[in-house]
Design a protein around this motif. Structure first.
Motif, PDB file in Angstrom:
ATOM      1  N   MET A  29     160.018 -19.319 -27.229  1.00  0.00           N
ATOM      2  CA  MET A  29     159.375 -19.625 -25.956  1.00  0.00           C
ATOM      3  C   MET A  29     158.756 -21.383 -26.207  1.00  0.00           C
ATOM      4  SD  MET A  29     156.736 -18.020 -23.366  1.00  0.00           S
ATOM      5  CE  MET A  29     155.107 -18.588 -24.033  1.00  0.00           C
ATOM      6  N   VAL A  30     159.820 -22.067 -26.493  1.00  0.00           N
ATOM      7  CA  VAL A  30     159.370 -23.375 -26.885  1.00  0.00           C
ATOM      8  C   VAL A  30     159.602 -24.280 -25.894  1.00  0.00           C
ATOM      9  CG1 VAL A  30     159.507 -25.371 -28.405  1.00  0.00           C
ATOM     10  CG2 VAL A  30     159.643 -22.900 -29.297  1.00  0.00           C
ATOM     11  N   ASP A  31     158.482 -25.260 -25.634  1.00  0.00           N
ATOM     12  CA  ASP A  31     158.635 -26.446 -24.565  1.00  0.00           C
ATOM     13  C   ASP A  31     159.368 -27.314 -25.268  1.00  0.00           C
ATOM     14  OD1 ASP A  31     158.234 -28.306 -22.797  1.00  0.00           O
ATOM     15  OD2 ASP A  31     156.194 -27.916 -22.324  1.00  0.00           O
ATOM     16  N   TRP A  32     160.525 -27.414 -25.391  1.00  0.00           N
ATOM     17  CA  TRP A  32     161.381 -28.436 -26.002  1.00  0.00           C
ATOM     18  C   TRP A  32     161.090 -29.828 -25.557  1.00  0.00           C
ATOM     19  CZ3 TRP A  32     162.635 -27.469 -31.014  1.00  0.00           C
ATOM     20  CH2 TRP A  32     162.942 -26.092 -31.101  1.00  0.00           C
ATOM     21  N   ARG A  33     160.567 -30.004 -24.462  1.00  0.00           N
ATOM     22  CA  ARG A  33     160.356 -31.464 -23.770  1.00  0.00           C
ATOM     23  C   ARG A  33     159.444 -32.120 -24.852  1.00  0.00           C
ATOM     24  NH1 ARG A  33     157.576 -30.375 -18.365  1.00  0.00           N
ATOM     25  NH2 ARG A  33     156.318 -29.230 -19.711  1.00  0.00           N
ATOM     26  N   GLN A  34     158.430 -31.465 -25.563  1.00  0.00           N
ATOM     27  CA  GLN A  34     157.364 -32.078 -26.390  1.00  0.00           C
ATOM     28  C   GLN A  34     157.830 -32.151 -27.773  1.00  0.00           C
ATOM     29  OE1 GLN A  34     156.510 -33.040 -23.253  1.00  0.00           O
ATOM     30  NE2 GLN A  34     154.560 -33.278 -24.373  1.00  0.00           N
ATOM     31  N   LYS A  35     159.053 -32.006 -27.950  1.00  0.00           N
ATOM     32  CA  LYS A  35     159.326 -31.785 -29.540  1.00  0.00           C
ATOM     33  C   LYS A  35     158.990 -33.190 -30.343  1.00  0.00           C
ATOM     34  CE  LYS A  35     163.785 -32.538 -30.122  1.00  0.00           C
ATOM     35  NZ  LYS A  35     165.180 -32.354 -30.127  1.00  0.00           N
ATOM     36  N   VAL A  36     158.732 -33.014 -31.467  1.00  0.00           N
ATOM     37  CA  VAL A  36     158.230 -34.238 -32.466  1.00  0.00           C
ATOM     38  C   VAL A  36     159.120 -34.130 -33.792  1.00  0.00           C
ATOM     39  CG1 VAL A  36     155.717 -34.321 -31.732  1.00  0.00           C
ATOM     40  CG2 VAL A  36     156.591 -33.135 -33.702  1.00  0.00           C
ATOM     41  N   ASP A  37     159.413 -35.314 -34.104  1.00  0.00           N
ATOM     42  CA  ASP A  37     160.267 -35.658 -35.297  1.00  0.00           C
ATOM     43  C   ASP A  37     159.570 -36.585 -36.039  1.00  0.00           C
ATOM     44  OD1 ASP A  37     161.942 -36.488 -37.309  1.00  0.00           O
ATOM     45  OD2 ASP A  37     163.903 -36.398 -36.175  1.00  0.00           O
ATOM     46  N   THR A  38     158.813 -36.247 -37.180  1.00  0.00           N
ATOM     47  CA  THR A  38     158.005 -37.142 -37.929  1.00  0.00           C
ATOM     48  C   THR A  38     158.731 -38.291 -38.389  1.00  0.00           C
ATOM     49  OG1 THR A  38     158.204 -36.041 -39.919  1.00  0.00           O
ATOM     50  CG2 THR A  38     156.336 -35.423 -38.267  1.00  0.00           C
ATOM     51  N   SER A  39     160.094 -38.393 -38.634  1.00  0.00           N
ATOM     52  CA  SER A  39     160.700 -39.532 -39.188  1.00  0.00           C
ATOM     53  C   SER A  39     161.348 -40.267 -38.069  1.00  0.00           C
ATOM     54  CB  SER A  39     161.981 -38.844 -39.942  1.00  0.00           C
ATOM     55  OG  SER A  39     162.996 -38.311 -39.141  1.00  0.00           O
ATOM     56  N   ARG A  40     160.918 -40.264 -36.647  1.00  0.00           N
ATOM     57  CA  ARG A  40     161.359 -41.136 -35.908  1.00  0.00           C
ATOM     58  C   ARG A  40     160.104 -42.267 -35.549  1.00  0.00           C
ATOM     59  NH1 ARG A  40     165.833 -41.696 -34.429  1.00  0.00           N
ATOM     60  NH2 ARG A  40     165.113 -42.439 -32.378  1.00  0.00           N
ATOM     61  N   PRO A  41     160.649 -43.331 -35.369  1.00  0.00           N
ATOM     62  CA  PRO A  41     159.653 -44.344 -35.087  1.00  0.00           C
ATOM     63  C   PRO A  41     158.569 -43.991 -34.073  1.00  0.00           C
ATOM     64  CG  PRO A  41     161.797 -45.422 -35.145  1.00  0.00           C
ATOM     65  CD  PRO A  41     162.101 -43.888 -35.334  1.00  0.00           C
ATOM     66  N   LYS A  71     154.999 -44.507 -35.639  1.00  0.00           N
ATOM     67  CA  LYS A  71     154.255 -45.342 -34.996  1.00  0.00           C
ATOM     68  C   LYS A  71     152.701 -45.092 -35.049  1.00  0.00           C
ATOM     69  CE  LYS A  71     153.287 -47.765 -30.829  1.00  0.00           C
ATOM     70  NZ  LYS A  71     153.828 -48.403 -29.424  1.00  0.00           N
ATOM     71  N   TRP A  72     152.408 -43.730 -34.635  1.00  0.00           N
ATOM     72  CA  TRP A  72     151.289 -43.272 -34.608  1.00  0.00           C
ATOM     73  C   TRP A  72     150.560 -42.656 -36.022  1.00  0.00           C
ATOM     74  CZ3 TRP A  72     149.683 -45.627 -30.562  1.00  0.00           C
ATOM     75  CH2 TRP A  72     150.287 -46.024 -29.373  1.00  0.00           C
ATOM     76  N   THR A  73     151.559 -42.440 -36.863  1.00  0.00           N
ATOM     77  CA  THR A  73     151.305 -41.818 -37.987  1.00  0.00           C
ATOM     78  C   THR A  73     150.247 -43.008 -38.804  1.00  0.00           C
ATOM     79  OG1 THR A  73     153.110 -40.586 -38.430  1.00  0.00           O
ATOM     80  CG2 THR A  73     151.770 -40.874 -40.280  1.00  0.00           C
ATOM     81  N   GLN A  74     151.259 -44.185 -38.654  1.00  0.00           N
ATOM     82  CA  GLN A  74     150.673 -45.579 -39.083  1.00  0.00           C
ATOM     83  C   GLN A  74     149.232 -45.937 -38.405  1.00  0.00           C
ATOM     84  OE1 GLN A  74     154.084 -47.921 -38.105  1.00  0.00           O
ATOM     85  NE2 GLN A  74     154.905 -47.521 -40.374  1.00  0.00           N
ATOM     86  N   TRP A  75     149.071 -45.481 -36.870  1.00  0.00           N
ATOM     87  CA  TRP A  75     147.807 -45.873 -36.582  1.00  0.00           C
ATOM     88  C   TRP A  75     146.674 -45.017 -37.013  1.00  0.00           C
ATOM     89  CZ3 TRP A  75     144.965 -42.337 -33.376  1.00  0.00           C
ATOM     90  CH2 TRP A  75     143.970 -43.005 -32.434  1.00  0.00           C
ATOM     91  N   VAL A  76     147.139 -43.724 -37.318  1.00  0.00           N
ATOM     92  CA  VAL A  76     146.200 -43.025 -37.740  1.00  0.00           C
ATOM     93  C   VAL A  76     145.482 -43.676 -39.189  1.00  0.00           C
ATOM     94  CG1 VAL A  76     145.897 -40.712 -38.923  1.00  0.00           C
ATOM     95  CG2 VAL A  76     147.010 -40.916 -36.703  1.00  0.00           C
ATOM     96  N   SER A 100     149.003 -53.552 -32.066  1.00  0.00           N
ATOM     97  CA  SER A 100     150.454 -54.017 -31.089  1.00  0.00           C
ATOM     98  C   SER A 100     151.462 -54.223 -31.800  1.00  0.00           C
ATOM     99  CB  SER A 100     149.539 -55.167 -30.688  1.00  0.00           C
ATOM    100  OG  SER A 100     149.480 -56.430 -31.470  1.00  0.00           O
ATOM    101  N   GLN A 101     151.510 -54.381 -33.150  1.00  0.00           N
ATOM    102  CA  GLN A 101     152.632 -54.667 -34.085  1.00  0.00           C
ATOM    103  C   GLN A 101     153.297 -53.393 -34.704  1.00  0.00           C
ATOM    104  OE1 GLN A 101     152.228 -57.780 -36.647  1.00  0.00           O
ATOM    105  NE2 GLN A 101     151.199 -59.147 -35.232  1.00  0.00           N
ATOM    106  N   LEU A 102     152.790 -52.436 -34.283  1.00  0.00           N
ATOM    107  CA  LEU A 102     153.478 -51.158 -34.692  1.00  0.00           C
ATOM    108  C   LEU A 102     154.546 -50.685 -33.952  1.00  0.00           C
ATOM    109  CD1 LEU A 102     149.919 -49.230 -35.495  1.00  0.00           C
ATOM    110  CD2 LEU A 102     151.208 -50.288 -37.025  1.00  0.00           C
ATOM    111  N   PRO A 103     155.475 -49.867 -34.384  1.00  0.00           N
ATOM    112  CA  PRO A 103     155.471 -49.259 -35.713  1.00  0.00           C
ATOM    113  C   PRO A 103     155.987 -50.342 -36.514  1.00  0.00           C
ATOM    114  CG  PRO A 103     157.302 -48.823 -34.688  1.00  0.00           C
ATOM    115  CD  PRO A 103     156.527 -49.321 -33.473  1.00  0.00           C
ATOM    116  N   VAL A 104     155.460 -50.375 -37.996  1.00  0.00           N
ATOM    117  CA  VAL A 104     156.159 -50.999 -39.205  1.00  0.00           C
ATOM    118  C   VAL A 104     157.492 -50.258 -39.540  1.00  0.00           C
ATOM    119  CG1 VAL A 104     156.229 -51.847 -41.443  1.00  0.00           C
ATOM    120  CG2 VAL A 104     154.012 -51.680 -39.961  1.00  0.00           C
TER     121      VAL A 104
END
Length: 810
Positions: A124-136, A140-145, A457-461
């Motif tokens: 019963m997964v809400d696939w709209r909210q899928k994440v893939d850590t290798s996608r920019p 982008k937000w991992t770098q923000w963290v 503002s320059q993220l993602p690298v």
RNA sequence: ACCCGGAUGGCGAAAUCGGUAGACGCGAGGGACUUAAAAUCCCUGGACCGCAAGGUCGUGUGGGUUCGAGUCCCACUCCGGGUACCA
């Protein structure tokens, strides 16, 4: 005579795709992210999408989590259950290297394959909210963290040792080194010193430890974290060194044994070693230091044989005033405590072994209950601090160890020789990886401005596509070979500068992903404030205990930092965590080399996803795991077949059996309780039992009798339940129909089997009213010849447990 | 070495508080249906003695507490997992 039409059999191959499509069309699995009134965030640990495809272990974990999520939905919660992919990192990169592919091309294929397999499993997964850590969009937000940590002063750079495989020409993580050799090629691993980025998790040690007290987590997980954080109370003591102004500071948990400290040991890397070493000993000391340096980190820790060298210097024991020699030895680690110890061979096994080897004095300062002050120590150190009391320790003689720890510390502190301190085993988190497949660390080095964080503002690298992503002999990141990428102007002054070329640890990707899910489609913020406060912290987190320490600890740390930075208003990410068990197969661990790995596709093809799900949940207790036996799956499939037939043939014009109804109510209660407690195996057993009763004697089943069973089984076999629900005339989803209620009055037994024992042995049982008195029960027992014949002689005592038993003692 | 788990029929397992050990399922045996088989349905399944009624034993080993122990206490054996020279 007309030919009767054949009854429709249960055909998962037809109904499973039908319901998957319908769920997708109707958005059945979508959570109302912005206005859920009773939000429930059900989280499962997201998988690393390997090229081999989904492992049953994954599916076991996800199914258990899915059942919990579906159950909460049936209970009326607005459940949000997302899933994604931990697709960045060394696993994926190593696999790509092995098969000669490029991770940037390989990963999307693996993700697509996983997606296909997961959708088939009916989660019963809400696939709209899928994440893939290798996608920019994600990293982008991992770098923000990273930048938030940097701003808080919690990210810093220092030189540290790493494992280097000269054959694979790559840096290895500690987990990839086995017994001092590379796990892939068997080559001896070397140690290299490189500049690395660290997160100051050690500053949060106390908070990470204390919060464990109130978290609703599996006790095993808590204890693993507790051990890892490794709080120990003790003292820092300073020793004067003959002929020098510098003192040696040691950490000890046994300040009470100071009178027995007969020598000091420094780690070979200790900065004061060169200062103290006498000319006569210099050659030996340097030789030992060089030998240690050549040894890799792991080999040094795995060899327990004691080695060491005398520095020629002596220190003064502040308690006894004696001159004691200073040695260096590799059993003392620079990274723990102060990198120096006071050795008390009488009461520490390692010191004892060392002292024996090098003929250093061994003195008893703690005596056991049977020892006198001059009882020789014998073959081992005496380390029992629960029973010990001090001897040969001046004014402290006779004090129990626990008491003496405080008393001696206070005495030494008063004399200016030390202070009480608390030490933690937990050390700072090294997040630099000299690898390709990860988020570039968002830092720029400028000759004029120094270390400059990349402006948000320059993220993602972005990680560039480079064909030569292979690590090489230089020990620097593959990105460092691409000037066109790392040469950039300084964001502050515009002068030519260079990017950091290391990427960050995969564990950073997964240390905040739960914050991202509700806001996964937002490209302007890492996480939306409203959604975050509505859905977080996570209500239920389920995953493997192999992540008990690293992932769960890092996630807690990052969450605390986010709170301190004012981004969120909670500091613990997972209110409730449960660890699931491990699946083995036919008694053996599954592995590719044994060729006994289960391919879920094959089983789902043959038995249906629902039967497969249900079997995984039935083969053992969820929190302990179990043994996957190929033959076992037929049992749950037969159960589904029979339940199907009962639903199909159920009628509205047959009598309802009171006994069956009572059993159904009892089953509603039991399945509800067991599902809530993750006792899925017993919940399934209860449903089977109920169905057996329902069908016993080949009776005609009433729709009202079987309808609740469809609702109970829904969380376990969702496609199946939806189809049955439709057969029973409903148009909506069974998951919107709620959880059936039971009548507590139906659970009460009016008659019970009372077990009768004589002298504790079962001699019979009596069918009696539930509220029967002891006297009436006794009379009933004595009226039974089979029981009465054992009651010989005088009755000494009668134990009567209402509704359970009567025990007559003669 | 240390810290956690765990050990119950032929097998996977169950047993809120100490109160009928083995629910549920697999496999096995027997029967019904069938020309036959598969599928399905029904019955039997801890061990030992006994024709039976019935009895004795039985939850890794040895002790203990208790009217009563799979469950609690002490000592030990084996298996699994984690950490590993952390002072």
């Amino acid at each position: 005579m007309s030919e009767p039409t054949l009854p429709t059999p249960y055909a998962p191959a037809a109904i499973e795709p039908k319901w998957r499509d319908r769920w997708a069309d109707r958005g059945t699995n979508h959570a109302a992210l912005d206005h859920a009134a009773r939000p429930f965030y059900a989280l499962m640990m997201f998988p690393y999408p390997s090229a081999e495809g989904l492992h049953v272990g994954n599916l076991f974990a996800f199914t258990g989590s899915d059942i919990s999520a579906r159950f909460h939905r049936l209970l009326g919660y607005n459940v949000f259950q997302p899933l994604g992919y931990d697709a960045f990192g060394i696993h994926s990169e190593n696999y790509a290297l092995r098969i000669g592919a490029h991770p940037m091309e390989l990963t999307p294929k693996n993700v697509a394959n996983f997606q296909r397999q997961l959708e088939r499993a009916g989660l019963m997964v809400d696939w709209r909210q899928k994440v893939d850590t290798s996608r920019p969009e994600y990293y982008k937000w991992t770098q923000w963290v990273f930048l938030q940590l940097y701003r808080q002063g919690l990210a810093y750079k220092k030189a540290a040792a790493v494992n280097w495989c000269p054959s694979c020409k790559t840096v290895l993580a500690n987990e990839q080194v086995e017994g001092g050799t590379c796990e892939r090629c068997g080559t001896a691993v070397e140690q290299r010193f490189l500049e690395q980025w660290f997160f100051r998790i050690s500053a949060y040690a106390e908070r990470l430890l204390n919060n464990l007290d109130w978290l609703d987590w599996s006790p095993i997980t808590k204890s693993a974290q507790k051990n890892w954080i490794g709080r120990s109370e003790g003292a820092q003591l300073s020793f004067r060194v003959g002929g020098h102004d510098e003192m040696v500071t040691v950490f000890t948990t046994r300040p009470d044994t100071i009178f027995g400290a007969t020598y000091l040991v420094l780690a070979p890397e200790h900065p004061l070693v060169a200062t103290f070493t006498t000319d006569a000993q210099r050659e030996a000391v340097q030789g030992y230091q060089d030998a240690t340096k050549k040894q890799d980190v792991i080999a040094r820790k795995s060899s327990k044989d004691k080695t060491g060298v005398f520095t020629g210097a002596t220190a003064v024991n502040p308690a006894t005033g004696a001159n004691i020699p200073i040695w260096i030895a590799d059993y003392v680690l620079m990274e723990y405590g102060t990198g120096a110890i006071m050795a008390v061979p009488g009461h520490d096994e390692r010191d004892f072994e060392f002292a024996q080897l090098f003929n250093l004095p061994i003195v008893r300062v703690v005596a056991g209950p049977d020892d006198a002050a001059d009882t020789p120590l014998g073959e081992t150190a005496y380390t029992d601090d629960a029973q010990g009391r001090l001897v040969n320790s001046g004014a402290f003689d006779g004090q129990p160890v626990a008491e003496a720890k405080t008393a001696v510390t206070n005495w030494l502190a008063a004399g200016g020789h030390g202070t009480p301190v608390t030490n933690y085993r937990l050390h700072d988190w090294c997040i630099s990886r000299q690898r390709y497949w990860g988020p570039p660390i968002p830092i720029i080095y400028c000759d004029a401005c120094g270390t400059v964080p990349v402006p948000e503002s320059q993220l993602p690298v972005e990680l560039p596509f480079i064909p030569d992503f292979k690590p090489d002999d230089s020990g620097i990141s593959p990105l460092a070979r691409h000037e066109e990428w790392f040469r950039v102007p300084c964001p502050t002054c515009g002068a030519p500068a260079r990017r950091e070329t290391d990427v960050s640890d995969t564990f950073l990707d997964s240390a905040w992903y739960f914050l991202r899910y509700p806001s996964a489609t937002r490209d302007d913020v890492a996480f939306d404030a409203d959604r975050t406060s509505r859905w977080l912290p996570v209500d239920s987190y389920i995953g493997g205990n192999e992540h008990a320490v690293l992932h769960l600890l890092y996630s807690r740390f990052v969450t605390m930092v986010m709170k301190d930075a004012g981004h969120i208003d909670f500091e613990e990410p997972f209110t409730r965590f449960r660890a699931h068990g491990m699946i083995i197969r036919e008694g053996a661990k599954m592995s590719k080399s044994k060729g006994n790995v289960i391919n879920p596709d094959v089983y789902m093809e043959e038995w249906g996803a629902d039967a497969f799900r249900m079997y995984l949940m039935f083969l053992g207790p969820y929190e302990e795991g179990g043994d996957f036996r190929d033959q076992g799956i037929s049992g749950v499939r037969r159960f589904l077949d029979r339940l199907w037939a009962s639903v199909r043939d159920a009628r509205a014009d047959v009598p309802i059996d009171a006994g069956v109804v009572r059993q159904v109510h009892r089953t509603i209660k039991k399945v509800g309780d067991d599902t809530a407690g993750l006792s899925y195996n017993t919940a399934i057993a209860a449903m089977m039992e109920c169905l057996n009763h329902l069908r016993s004697g080949d009776r005609a089943v009433h729709r009202a009798e079987v309808l609740p069973l469809v609702q109970l089984v829904a969380a376990y076999a969702p496609h199946f339940a939806e189809e049955c629900w439709e057969m029973l005339g409903h148009t909506g989803s069974v998951f919107d129909a709620g959880w059936p209620t039971f009548d507590p009055a139906m659970l009460v037994d009016h008659e019970v089997d009372l077990v009768v024992q004589v002298n504790g042995k079962v001699r019979g049982k009596l069918r009696l009213a539930a509220d029967v008195t002891q006297d009436a029960a006794m009379a009933g027992a004595m009226a039974d010849a089979g029981i009465a014949k054992f009651v010989v002689g005088e009755i000494k005592k009668v134990i009567f447990v209402p509704k359970r038993l009567l025990n007559i003692v003669v």
